[in-house]
Design a protein around this motif. Structure first.
Motif, short mmCIF file in Angstrom:
data_model
loop_
_atom_site.label_atom_id
_atom_site.label_comp_id
_atom_site.label_asym_id
_atom_site.label_seq_id
_atom_site.Cartn_x
_atom_site.Cartn_y
_atom_site.Cartn_z
N VAL A 36 0.87 -1.26 0.06
CA VAL A 36 0.00 0.19 -0.10
C VAL A 36 1.20 1.17 -0.05
O VAL A 36 2.18 1.10 0.26
CB VAL A 36 -0.92 0.13 1.37
CG1 VAL A 36 -1.98 -1.09 1.30
CG2 VAL A 36 -0.02 0.06 2.41
N PRO A 37 0.35 2.35 -0.31
CA PRO A 37 1.24 3.68 -0.47
C PRO A 37 1.93 3.88 0.93
O PRO A 37 1.05 3.31 2.07
CB PRO A 37 0.26 4.77 -0.75
CG PRO A 37 -0.56 4.06 -1.58
CD PRO A 37 -0.95 2.71 -1.05
N THR A 93 7.16 0.89 -1.96
CA THR A 93 5.59 0.27 -2.32
C THR A 93 5.37 1.19 -3.60
O THR A 93 4.09 0.77 -3.91
CB THR A 93 4.71 0.38 -1.24
OG1 THR A 93 4.70 1.47 -0.56
CG2 THR A 93 5.18 -0.74 -0.12
N ASP A 94 6.00 2.21 -3.94
CA ASP A 94 5.69 2.66 -5.04
C ASP A 94 5.92 2.12 -6.43
O ASP A 94 6.86 2.81 -7.37
CB ASP A 94 6.17 4.23 -5.17
CG ASP A 94 7.61 4.32 -4.90
OD1 ASP A 94 8.43 5.24 -5.31
OD2 ASP A 94 8.22 3.09 -4.57
N THR A 95 5.67 0.97 -6.57
CA THR A 95 6.05 -0.22 -7.74
C THR A 95 4.82 -0.31 -8.46
O THR A 95 3.85 -0.28 -8.04
CB THR A 95 7.01 -1.14 -7.26
OG1 THR A 95 6.28 -1.85 -6.42
CG2 THR A 95 7.92 -0.63 -6.41
N GLN A 124 7.61 -6.54 -7.31
CA GLN A 124 8.87 -5.48 -7.70
C GLN A 124 9.25 -4.87 -6.39
O GLN A 124 10.53 -4.66 -6.26
CB GLN A 124 8.47 -4.64 -8.55
CG GLN A 124 8.05 -4.74 -10.22
CD GLN A 124 7.93 -3.49 -11.14
OE1 GLN A 124 7.86 -2.57 -10.55
NE2 GLN A 124 7.54 -4.01 -12.35
N SER A 125 8.29 -4.62 -5.36
CA SER A 125 8.72 -4.02 -4.41
C SER A 125 9.87 -4.76 -3.45
O SER A 125 10.68 -4.59 -3.16
CB SER A 125 7.65 -3.77 -3.56
OG SER A 125 6.76 -2.81 -4.01
N ALA A 126 9.42 -6.22 -3.50
CA ALA A 126 10.35 -7.08 -3.03
C ALA A 126 11.79 -7.26 -3.34
O ALA A 126 12.83 -7.23 -2.77
CB ALA A 126 9.69 -8.58 -2.93
#
Ligand code: 6PG
Length: 246
Positions: free
Chosen positions: A76-77, A108-110, A115-117
């Protein structure tokens, strides 16, 4: 065998956990000149984080040599009320002694949790260059009443991920129903110290199952927390320990 710090109630747990974190931090700074602390999400640690942010406690650590990480995050943002980073921002990170560039939050802006991981894993590899695994000085963990730890949920594919430091997971059965990013078992079990922060009667059955050694991590992911060389300490209130008769 894990160490158990039995606390009278959630307020006592917050005090004991804050003292434990400060003592572990002082020792790490004295021995290695640096303190790497992984924060947990969820609601239990909030009071502990607030106590740590108080000047009389925050002043006990050299934050110029302390680095903060997030063990798992919701996709989440960062300003979303479900964000674990936001929980830390509104509690621990209110201390003026803590430098924002010493906090490594999960991006988390992915486009996806996956992708975040991948991005967070690279951030950790950049922080621990050349290491086969990161040896955090202290990893804080909560415990879900379904036995999950971090965002390693019962029966989830993430339980079997051992070739990367950070992976992603679809939601578990407990809210919030959003994708997650989580450190993997090899990283968690490479910690020098692990502290579970657990409160509430609804956790008593799963605490009993884990402390009794029902080591099936597919059903009780928290039982997969068995650090190779590190120590595990349970900082738990009497309600959550009730069925364990501790
Ligand atoms: C999360 C946490 C999660 C949490 C447990 C316990 O993202 O929610 O990392 O693993 O620690 O669910 O949560 P409570 O402390 O709210 O019971």
């Amino acid at each position: 065998m894990a160490n158990i710090i039995s606390c009278k109630d959630p307020a006592d747990l917050a005090l004991r956990a804050a003292d434990f974190i400060l003592a572990t931090g002082r020792s790490a700074l004295q021995q290695r000149g640096q303190f790497t602390l992984v924060l947990t999400g969820g609601s239990t640690p909030k009071e502990t984080y607030k106590l740590l942010a108080q000047p009389e406690r925050a002043s006990q650590l050299d934050w110029s040599k302390t680095y903060l990480f997030i063990g798992d995050e919701r996709f989440v943002p960062a300003d979303d009320e479900r964000s674990n980073f936001r929980l830390a921002q509104q509690s621990l990170l209110t201390s003026p002694l803590i430098r924002s560039n010493h906090v490594l939050a999960v991006p988390t802006d992915t486009a996806s949790a996956e992708q975040s991981a991948q991005r967070y894993a690279k951030m950790l590899h950049d922080f621990f260059p050349g290491e086969a695994l990161p040896h955090f000085d202290l990893i804080l963990l909560g415990l879900g009443e379904d036995g999950h730890v971090a965002s390693l949920f019962p029966g989830a594919p993430a339980l079997a991920v051992t070739d990367v430091w950070v992976t992603w997971s679809p939601p578990g059965t407990l809210p919030p129903p959003v994708d997650r990013i989580t450190m993997t078992y090899p990283v968690l079990n490479a910690a020098r110290q692990i502290a579970f922060l657990v409160a509430g009667l609804r956790k008593a059955p799963v605490v009993k199952a884990i402390l009794q050694g029902k080591h099936n991590r597919e059903i009780y992911p928290a039982s997969g927390i068995q650090p190779a060389a590190g120590e595990v300490t349970w900082i738990a209130d009497q309600a959550s320990l009730l069925e364990s008769r501790l």
